[in-house]
Design a protein around this motif. Structure first.
Motif, PDB file in Angstrom:
ATOM      1  N   SER A  54       0.660  -1.145  -0.183  1.00 55.45           N
ATOM      2  CA  SER A  54      -0.013  -0.223   0.036  1.00 55.45           C
ATOM      3  C   SER A  54       1.038   1.226   0.154  1.00 55.45           C
ATOM      4  O   SER A  54       0.454   2.263  -0.617  1.00 55.45           O
ATOM      5  N   ILE A  59      -1.369   4.087  -1.717  1.00 52.45           N
ATOM      6  CA  ILE A  59      -2.647   4.195  -1.065  1.00 52.45           C
ATOM      7  C   ILE A  59      -2.512   4.698   0.339  1.00 52.45           C
ATOM      8  O   ILE A  59      -3.388   5.355   0.641  1.00 52.45           O
ATOM      9  N   TYR A  92      -1.309  -4.059 -11.257  1.00 52.87           N
ATOM     10  CA  TYR A  92      -1.668  -4.921  -9.937  1.00 52.87           C
ATOM     11  C   TYR A  92      -1.941  -6.464 -10.265  1.00 52.87           C
ATOM     12  O   TYR A  92      -2.513  -6.579 -11.324  1.00 52.87           O
ATOM     13  N   ASP A 169       0.650  -9.681  -5.422  1.00 52.95           N
ATOM     14  CA  ASP A 169       0.414  -9.855  -4.044  1.00 52.95           C
ATOM     15  C   ASP A 169      -0.142 -11.286  -3.885  1.00 52.95           C
ATOM     16  O   ASP A 169      -1.106 -11.566  -4.130  1.00 52.95           O
TER      17      ASP A 169
ATOM     18  N   ASN B 321     -14.578  -6.082  -2.895  1.00 49.69           N
ATOM     19  CA  ASN B 321     -13.071  -6.387  -3.702  1.00 49.69           C
ATOM     20  C   ASN B 321     -13.142  -6.028  -4.877  1.00 49.69           C
ATOM     21  O   ASN B 321     -12.437  -5.324  -5.598  1.00 49.69           O
ATOM     22  N   ARG B 327     -10.580   0.737  -8.126  1.00 46.80           N
ATOM     23  CA  ARG B 327      -9.748   1.858  -7.602  1.00 46.80           C
ATOM     24  C   ARG B 327      -8.417   1.736  -8.086  1.00 46.80           C
ATOM     25  O   ARG B 327      -7.533   2.490  -8.489  1.00 46.80           O
ATOM     26  N   ALA B 328      -7.857   0.348  -7.955  1.00 49.26           N
ATOM     27  CA  ALA B 328      -6.663  -0.005  -8.328  1.00 49.26           C
ATOM     28  C   ALA B 328      -6.106   0.287  -9.768  1.00 49.26           C
ATOM     29  O   ALA B 328      -5.301   0.470 -10.046  1.00 49.26           O
ATOM     30  N   ARG B 417      -7.511  -1.035   2.046  1.00 51.97           N
ATOM     31  CA  ARG B 417      -6.325  -1.156   1.196  1.00 51.97           C
ATOM     32  C   ARG B 417      -6.544  -2.077   0.207  1.00 51.97           C
ATOM     33  O   ARG B 417      -7.602  -2.660   0.010  1.00 51.97           O
ATOM     34  N   LEU B 418      -5.589  -2.052  -0.955  1.00 51.36           N
ATOM     35  CA  LEU B 418      -5.839  -2.753  -2.099  1.00 51.36           C
ATOM     36  C   LEU B 418      -5.986  -4.362  -1.953  1.00 51.36           C
ATOM     37  O   LEU B 418      -6.681  -4.743  -2.720  1.00 51.36           O
ATOM     38  N   THR B 419      -5.111  -4.721  -0.893  1.00 47.70           N
ATOM     39  CA  THR B 419      -5.159  -6.110  -0.854  1.00 47.70           C
ATOM     40  C   THR B 419      -6.146  -6.524  -0.270  1.00 47.70           C
ATOM     41  O   THR B 419      -6.939  -5.882   0.674  1.00 47.70           O
ATOM     42  N   THR B 420      -6.637  -7.673  -0.406  1.00 51.35           N
ATOM     43  CA  THR B 420      -7.620  -8.580   0.347  1.00 51.35           C
ATOM     44  C   THR B 420      -6.973  -9.188   1.542  1.00 51.35           C
ATOM     45  O   THR B 420      -5.885  -9.827   1.278  1.00 51.35           O
ATOM     46  N   ARG B 421      -7.460  -9.141   2.451  1.00 53.11           N
ATOM     47  CA  ARG B 421      -6.825  -9.865   3.764  1.00 53.11           C
ATOM     48  C   ARG B 421      -6.706 -11.471   3.707  1.00 53.11           C
ATOM     49  O   ARG B 421      -8.062 -11.951   3.521  1.00 53.11           O
TER      50      ARG B 421
END
Lengths: 229, 422
Positions: A54, A59, A92, A169, B321, B327-328, B417-421
């Motif tokens: 991030s 971000i 990404y 990721d 998601n 957004r990403a 945040r962009l990542t998914t937990r």
């Protein structure tokens, strides 16, 4: 001068309940990544992997210190400019949910070009879909394809605008071993072809072997709590 | 960009077809209900207003204004006491009066009211305006009610009793359906059938004042005549008593003055009623019912719009998601906002269009049967001023209902945040 420069970076999840000073999460004294490098960032869960990504993508912003990407200090940009910078320069690939479920694979791949009103060369598109073996499923709905296909489509989507940086990721965590290997090979190939810098984050150390530059994220992590970040 | 967002919104519907269709159906139904209630509400009012039309005053014997109004304009109840024909004559000559039409109530034919009046009832200009003129079925060679045993039928009477032009019918004395005495010897001839007006006029039989006298000829002592009398068409009767008369003014401004004069008549106790005034008093009393209906329909609409809000909020979680991803890859928070807004506004706008369509086509196709069913002239005005205001409010409320989740979505997409937990 590196392609990505980090100096004395500190980040904490400051909230009103937890004062800034009490809960440092990530602290990177210095880190340089050069252009075209393939970087493996090793991070077991809870060490700030997501935070790191991030930060790099702008971000979230560092609590203190410097973070420079392609000579641009992200902290000095406003939120809108940061958004622009990110979408222009960073592609990404997520661990999962990489595709908009109600669009076809093709629509998903070209969506960044539409959103950013950029033309993309037909050769690049065709190179990506043929190399990533997506021709057959282009018109399928994204929620109908397999995980492997979805991750390959996500790779094509991430690279369609030839971004200087690709952030991945844990893109392979939901793939089985055979697929993992194939996916990694393809990823390296297309990233090298596009001359992008790949930052690959994973908790799977076995994948590190094929990377030239490895970063152990846990050495920077000073999380006191076991907060899942 | 905006076209792309619009495109995305439509595509995202594709993924949630069932939910979207269901919510369009439910909102369409509630908007339709709202519009229909509004239509009926207005039509009831308009129908009564049509019954009054340009009628300025009704005069009867001393009585409550409302019973005079209901017995004459609304066709409910009857007037027991009569007034002198001379009163009518006096006021018809008043210089404030444009036209006066006498009427006599109290007789009945198969449950339909028989009203005695003069031929000018039909030539009166206000009747013409309200399209109470003769339909194609009128006999054109003479003016109706010019002969003693002429009868003109309201459309409903003709239809229900299946009477045709030139048919001979018997009229009875008394205002009850099962009246014991029937005047089998008095045969009337149907000289005209009125077009449907969807007012109380449709249930009337019109005869001349002479005919009313003829019916009661020999009944003066309150009992049936002892011997059979033959009455011929040309026989004239001296009209002594009538139930009352309608008044049309030269100028409406003088209506109160005349009303005062009539109410204080030195010779005979009279009551003058201003139908518009009485009706507005009636509406005032019925106002709470109207309000209740309106509140219900507004609530229905509100709940429908609330359902947009709720369903949109409930999708926020599972679309998290999707938002992060958008957004990403280059969608701005504003873009996310508009995506949600467009998705929701499309639902409410489409529902509105469908509902308007339903109501429009429904009324166009069913208006005559609705009119018969409700005994109202179903004169629809789909987009009256009231509707336009409601539509404006509806769109505004739906904008809010669509906007709130949209704001949530755009803010959530920033904060997340962009990542998914994992």
């Amino acid at each position: 001068m590196g392609f990505i420069n980090i100096h004395n970076l500190q980040y904490s999840y400051a909230t009103k309940k937890t004062p800034v000073t009490s809960n440092w999460c990530l602290s990177i004294p210095t880190l340089k990544i050069s252009q075209g490098e393939n970087v493996f960032v090793y991070g077991p869960s809870g060490c700030g992997k997501s935070t790191f990504l991030s930060l790099i993508s702008g971000i979230i912003q560092p609590s203190s210190g410097e973070l420079e990407i392609m000579g641009q200090d992200l902290a000095k940009l406003g939120s809108h400019k940061r958004d622009m910078f990110r979408t222009k320069n960073i592609g990404y690939i997520f661990q999962q949910f990489n595709l908009i479920p109600y669009l076809t694979i093709k629509e998903n791949i070209i969506l960044p070009t539409l959103l950013q009103k950029k033309l993309v060369s037909v050769e690049n598109f065709e190179y990506l879909i043929s190399r990533l073996n997506l021709e057959a499923i282009l018109d399928q709905m994204a929620n109908r394809v397999s995980v492997g296909q979805a991750q390959r489509a996500a790779t094509a989507r991430a690279l369609i605008l030839r971004p200087p940086v690709v952030l991945a990721d844990e893109p392979t965590s939901s793939l089985d071993e055979g697929n993992q290997e194939r996916f990694m090979r393809l990823l390296f190939e297309v990233v090298d072809q596009e001359n992008s810098t790949l930052i690959f984050v994973s908790h799977n150390k076995a994948l590190a072997a094929s990377f030239s530059h490895k970063i152990e994220l846990s050495q920077y992590s000073q999380a006191k709590s076991s907060k899942n970040v | 960009m905006s076209r792309l967002i619009f495109h995305l919104a439509l595509k995202s519907w594709r993924g949630r077809k069932a939910t979207v269709i269901l919510s369009i159906i439910s909102i369409t139904l509630s908007v339709t209900l709202f519009l229909v209630i509004e239509q009926i509400n207005r039509n009831v009012k308009d129908s009564f207003a049509a019954s009054i039309n340009d009628l300025d005053m009704v005069v009867g014997s001393r009585n409550s204004p409302f019973s005079i109004l209901s017995a004459t304009v609304l066709g409910m109840g009857f007037l027991r006491n009569q007034i002198d024909y001379s009163s009518y004559e006096k006021y018809s000559k008043n210089k404030l009066v444009k036209e006066a039409i006498p009427f006599s109530l109290g007789d009945n034919h198969q449950g339909f009211r028989v009203i005695g009046t003069l031929p000018k009832y039909f030539s009166n200009s206000y009747r013409k305006k309200s399209k109470l003129y003769f339909g194609v079925n009128a006999l054109s060679d003479r003016s109706p009610l010019s002969k003693t045993f002429d009868v003109v039928l309201g459309s409903k009477v003709a239809k229900q009793l299946n009477y045709k032009l030139n048919q001979k019918i018997n009229l009875s004395h008394g205002s009850h359906k099962d009246s014991a005495y029937k005047h089998q010897n008095l045969q009337f001839i149907v000289v005209g059938i009125l077009k449907p007006t969807y007012t109380s006029t449709d249930s009337y039989l019109f005869v001349s004042l002479n005919a009313i006298e003829a019916i009661h000829h020999g009944w003066e002592k309150g009992a049936p005549p002892v011997e059979q009398m033959t009455i011929n068409q040309e026989q004239k009767f001296f009209v002594k008593k009538i139930s009352g008369f309608f008044l049309f003014m030269q100028n409406r401004i003088s209506v109160l003055r005349l009303k005062y004069a009539i109410n204080n008549d030195k010779i005979e106790p009279l009551t003058a009623v201003l139908p518009l005034q009485e009706m507005s008093r009636l509406w005032h009393q019925l106002g709470s019912i109207e309000k209740a209906l309106k509140v219900i329909s507004v609530l229905v609409l509100f709940i429908a719009l609330l359902s947009i809000l709720i369903s949109s909020f409930s999708t926020l979680q599972y679309r998290k998601n999707e938002m992060a991803l958008l957004r990403a890859i280059g969608t701005s928070p504003q873009g996310i906002f508009f995506l949600f807004l467009v998705e929701n506004m499309l639902i409410s706008t489409l529902s509105l269009i469908f509902a308007l369509g339903f109501v429009f086509f429904g009324i166009t196709m069913l208006s005559s049967s609705i009119s018969t069913l409700l005994e109202l002239p179903f004169v629809y005005k789909l987009l009256g001023q009231v509707e336009l205001v409601y539509i404006g409010v509806y769109l505004l409320v739906s904008l809010v209902a669509s906007g709130l989740p949209a704001i949530m979505a755009s803010r959530q997409a920033i904060l997340d945040r962009l990542t998914t937990r994992s």
